[in-house]
Design a protein around this motif. Sequence first.
Motif, PDB file in Angstrom:
ATOM      1  N   LEU A 257       0.821  -1.217   0.000  1.00 43.65           N
ATOM      2  CA  LEU A 257       0.000   0.000   0.000  1.00 43.65           C
ATOM      3  C   LEU A 257       0.856   1.270   0.000  1.00 43.65           C
ATOM      4  CD1 LEU A 257      -2.692  -1.293   2.496  1.00 43.65           C
ATOM      5  CD2 LEU A 257      -3.109  -0.728   0.106  1.00 43.65           C
ATOM      6  N   ASP A 311     -14.626  14.775  -3.419  1.00 40.30           N
ATOM      7  CA  ASP A 311     -15.784  14.729  -2.544  1.00 40.30           C
ATOM      8  C   ASP A 311     -16.102  13.324  -2.016  1.00 40.30           C
ATOM      9  OD1 ASP A 311     -17.064  16.961  -1.795  1.00 40.30           O
ATOM     10  OD2 ASP A 311     -18.885  16.573  -2.967  1.00 40.30           O
ATOM     11  N   PHE A 312     -15.695  12.345  -2.774  1.00 42.76           N
ATOM     12  CA  PHE A 312     -16.115  10.971  -2.509  1.00 42.76           C
ATOM     13  C   PHE A 312     -15.875  10.550  -1.061  1.00 42.76           C
ATOM     14  CE2 PHE A 312     -15.661   6.347  -2.526  1.00 42.76           C
ATOM     15  CZ  PHE A 312     -16.791   5.969  -3.221  1.00 42.76           C
ATOM     16  N   SER A 313     -14.696  10.872  -0.553  1.00 43.48           N
ATOM     17  CA  SER A 313     -14.338  10.406   0.792  1.00 43.48           C
ATOM     18  C   SER A 313     -14.461  11.519   1.824  1.00 43.48           C
ATOM     19  CB  SER A 313     -12.909   9.864   0.782  1.00 43.48           C
ATOM     20  OG  SER A 313     -12.010  10.895   0.398  1.00 43.48           O
ATOM     21  N   TYR A 314     -15.214  12.570   1.485  1.00 43.39           N
ATOM     22  CA  TYR A 314     -15.291  13.732   2.380  1.00 43.39           C
ATOM     23  C   TYR A 314     -15.928  13.393   3.728  1.00 43.39           C
ATOM     24  CZ  TYR A 314     -16.281  18.317   4.227  1.00 43.39           C
ATOM     25  OH  TYR A 314     -16.326  19.409   5.058  1.00 43.39           O
ATOM     26  N   ILE A 315     -15.220  13.708   4.788  1.00 42.82           N
ATOM     27  CA  ILE A 315     -15.876  13.787   6.087  1.00 42.82           C
ATOM     28  C   ILE A 315     -15.488  15.133   6.672  1.00 42.82           C
ATOM     29  CG2 ILE A 315     -16.138  11.328   6.606  1.00 42.82           C
ATOM     30  CD1 ILE A 315     -13.665  11.459   8.329  1.00 42.82           C
ATOM     31  N   HIS A 316     -16.137  15.541   7.755  1.00 41.53           N
ATOM     32  CA  HIS A 316     -15.869  16.892   8.274  1.00 41.53           C
ATOM     33  C   HIS A 316     -14.364  17.117   8.393  1.00 41.53           C
ATOM     34  CE1 HIS A 316     -14.771  15.214  12.190  1.00 41.53           C
ATOM     35  NE2 HIS A 316     -15.711  14.318  11.919  1.00 41.53           N
ATOM     36  N   ILE A 320     -10.710  12.206   2.939  1.00 40.22           N
ATOM     37  CA  ILE A 320      -9.750  11.201   3.393  1.00 40.22           C
ATOM     38  C   ILE A 320      -8.686  11.017   2.305  1.00 40.22           C
ATOM     39  CG2 ILE A 320      -9.443   8.743   3.958  1.00 40.22           C
ATOM     40  CD1 ILE A 320     -11.091   9.927   6.127  1.00 40.22           C
ATOM     41  N   ARG A 321      -9.148  10.926   1.047  1.00 38.82           N
ATOM     42  CA  ARG A 321      -8.206  10.699  -0.054  1.00 38.82           C
ATOM     43  C   ARG A 321      -8.019  11.980  -0.840  1.00 38.82           C
ATOM     44  NH1 ARG A 321     -11.916   6.513  -0.737  1.00 38.82           N
ATOM     45  NH2 ARG A 321     -11.489   5.025   0.923  1.00 38.82           N
ATOM     46  N   LYS A 322      -6.993  12.724  -0.448  1.00 42.38           N
ATOM     47  CA  LYS A 322      -6.747  14.036  -1.054  1.00 42.38           C
ATOM     48  C   LYS A 322      -5.930  13.922  -2.333  1.00 42.38           C
ATOM     49  CE  LYS A 322      -6.813  16.699   3.257  1.00 42.38           C
ATOM     50  NZ  LYS A 322      -6.986  15.611   4.225  1.00 42.38           N
ATOM     51  N   THR A 323      -5.104  12.894  -2.430  1.00 45.42           N
ATOM     52  CA  THR A 323      -4.162  12.838  -3.544  1.00 45.42           C
ATOM     53  C   THR A 323      -4.606  11.855  -4.621  1.00 45.42           C
ATOM     54  OG1 THR A 323      -2.924  11.062  -2.480  1.00 45.42           O
ATOM     55  CG2 THR A 323      -2.233  13.321  -1.984  1.00 45.42           C
ATOM     56  N   SER A 326      -3.673   8.294  -3.750  1.00 41.81           N
ATOM     57  CA  SER A 326      -4.550   7.527  -2.861  1.00 41.81           C
ATOM     58  C   SER A 326      -5.822   7.100  -3.561  1.00 41.81           C
ATOM     59  CB  SER A 326      -4.882   8.331  -1.610  1.00 41.81           C
ATOM     60  OG  SER A 326      -5.690   9.440  -1.939  1.00 41.81           O
ATOM     61  N   ARG A 329      -4.946   4.248  -5.954  1.00 36.71           N
ATOM     62  CA  ARG A 329      -4.695   3.070  -5.107  1.00 36.71           C
ATOM     63  C   ARG A 329      -6.015   2.487  -4.613  1.00 36.71           C
ATOM     64  NH1 ARG A 329      -1.567   4.059   0.431  1.00 36.71           N
ATOM     65  NH2 ARG A 329      -3.529   5.132   0.864  1.00 36.71           N
ATOM     66  N   GLN A 330      -6.930   3.358  -4.210  1.00 38.92           N
ATOM     67  CA  GLN A 330      -8.239   2.886  -3.740  1.00 38.92           C
ATOM     68  C   GLN A 330      -8.948   2.117  -4.848  1.00 38.92           C
ATOM     69  OE1 GLN A 330      -9.894   2.656  -0.986  1.00 38.92           O
ATOM     70  NE2 GLN A 330     -11.865   2.065  -1.866  1.00 38.92           N
TER      71      GLN A 330
END
Lengths: 375, 282
Positions: A257, A311-316, A320-323, A326, A329-330
Amino acid sequence: MGAKYVLQASQFQFLFDALTARGYQVIGPKLQDGAIVYDALSSVQDLPAGWTDQQEAGTYRLENRSDSAFFGYTVGPYSWKKFLHLPARKLKRGKSAEGEFHFVSENEEIPKLAFVGVRACELHAMTIQDKIFMGGIYRDSSYAERRENIFVIAVNCGKAGGTCFCVSMKTGPKASGGYDWVLTEVIEKDRHYFVVESGTGAGKEILAGEEILKELDCPLAAEAEIALSERIVEETACQMGRRLKTEGIKDLLYKNLEHPHWDEVANRCLTCGNCTMVCPTCFCASIAEITDLTGEKVERVQKWDSCFTEDFSYIHGGSIRKTAKSRYRQWMTHKLAYWIDQFGTSGCVGCGRCITWCPAGIDITEEAKGFYGDS
Amino acid sequence: MDPFLTIPFVIQRVKKETSDTVTLEISRPDDRVKTHSPAGSAFSFLPGQFNMLYVLGIGEIPVSISGDPNHPEKLFHTVRKVGAVSIALSLMEKGDRIGIRGPFGNPWPVNKAQGMDLLLMAGGIGLAPIRPVLYQVFPERDRYNRIGLLYGTRAPEDILYESEIKQWRSKFDLEVLVTVDRAAGDWKGNTGVVTTLISKVSFDPDRTLVMICGPEVMMRFSCLELQKKGVKPENIFVSMERNMKCSVGFCGHCQFGPWFVCKDGPIFSYDQVKDWIGKREI
């Protein structure tokens, strides 16, 4: 497996008519905007007879064939998922009055669709999506009802594309189940026919299939015809444009990973999400809240989403995946590894769409090799 | 059952907890009707589970249930203002309507802690999904050995459920240690990260069950520290957070490694997630 019949190419329209008479809308491949896509067909004339495609990483070109084969090409940018797991779907409508609100679930009209020309890899993709939407405690009723109302006419591939690797994924090129009928198109000298076999789909539909064959007065296939049809598929299996090594791939990706190869892919990935849109198994969706100007009437609309968006992995606090690293890789680790833990199967069927339709020509089979080198 | 069925609930009370956090008390609008879950059965939940809270015209967010599982007819959600929906929820008043879907997710393994020491660790609003655990264990307090609560917040004024914590401490033999990141001169308590409290609380590492909820980095370092003290990874549980949208594993947003946090979690043992929780952007 049922008996094998011969359906003459000249009789193909009768098959369409028979399906239409039974209330099915025929969906199949047709030419549109320089590609072969799946859409409603009004007759056999709509099929891209005599056309083929050339596919490579980031490349899709249509060309003329020297014959008039109906299915002499591989898969285009669309997959059948757009008819089962709709790209956009109203879930419910709500209304507020004096502070109270009420929801009405959308009553969907579930069409009876006959899919004509479903490839082996695509049958596997449908089985994989079945596990997601119908295989757990919760059931996606819209998907399930659509799934129950299709008649599947599969086609064994007579040609492999430059980005195909179904042999590696053990999903093709011969359809192994999940269809009502399977056709193998044969063109020899002055003959053009299909070897037809009824299959393993819903029982009542197989019966309907037998009925149709009887109506069309199809003769049983001769041994030579069967042998020829089988050889065509065997030859296709030898033409795969790509290969993907799958032995131990889950553990390999889990171990890697943080491998520098992800940075290398990220340098090329535009995070456009094309691969997720064309993938026949990608299922991610988002739900949007759409209101009118008064704010009193709302619609909840489900739309395909992509793990390549920020936006997909957005939490407050942020995503989560900014790059790009990532997100690629996801996607790839999900497809080839997480999927195995989640659903007991790879999420990849080897159709090659993600390779063909990547504007940067990123090739999942090449990227996977990057980890086998020095695991 | 239709997991997408949104049931209207009515706000009974909005309690301001801190400058950015409120607790909503909600119930079914018709008092004659017993509170029901979307499945149609009486609404019940287990500590650690979450509901999807919906504000008409704005959207839906996952929020853990912070009330008493023995009294599910009064539903409590503690919400911090961080986005459009949570801000809208914080501005609610008595009588306003919101929608509920749930409960979803797996619960804390509370019963597994019987006969053991129970150590609860919370960071910030992470105390909200821990509170139902306390509500469940207090009426059966003698089934558990020592119970400790280690709680870290940004500042003294951010401490949630402060008066309630004081009551619990005296009434139920609960050892409470609180620490803050920063404080003015009049703060006489601990400062520093919550992991520094681990060595200040007494527990038997071999027979301790730990439940942790807070920012991922806080949970990760807590797990590492507890492991150093000898707590087995299979006895440490964390509550993960990802972008839960559908809450039933269809939409894919909440994936965390091989899991869907909405249906495989949110509660995971450290044993399950130890190779994943420290990885960046997973």
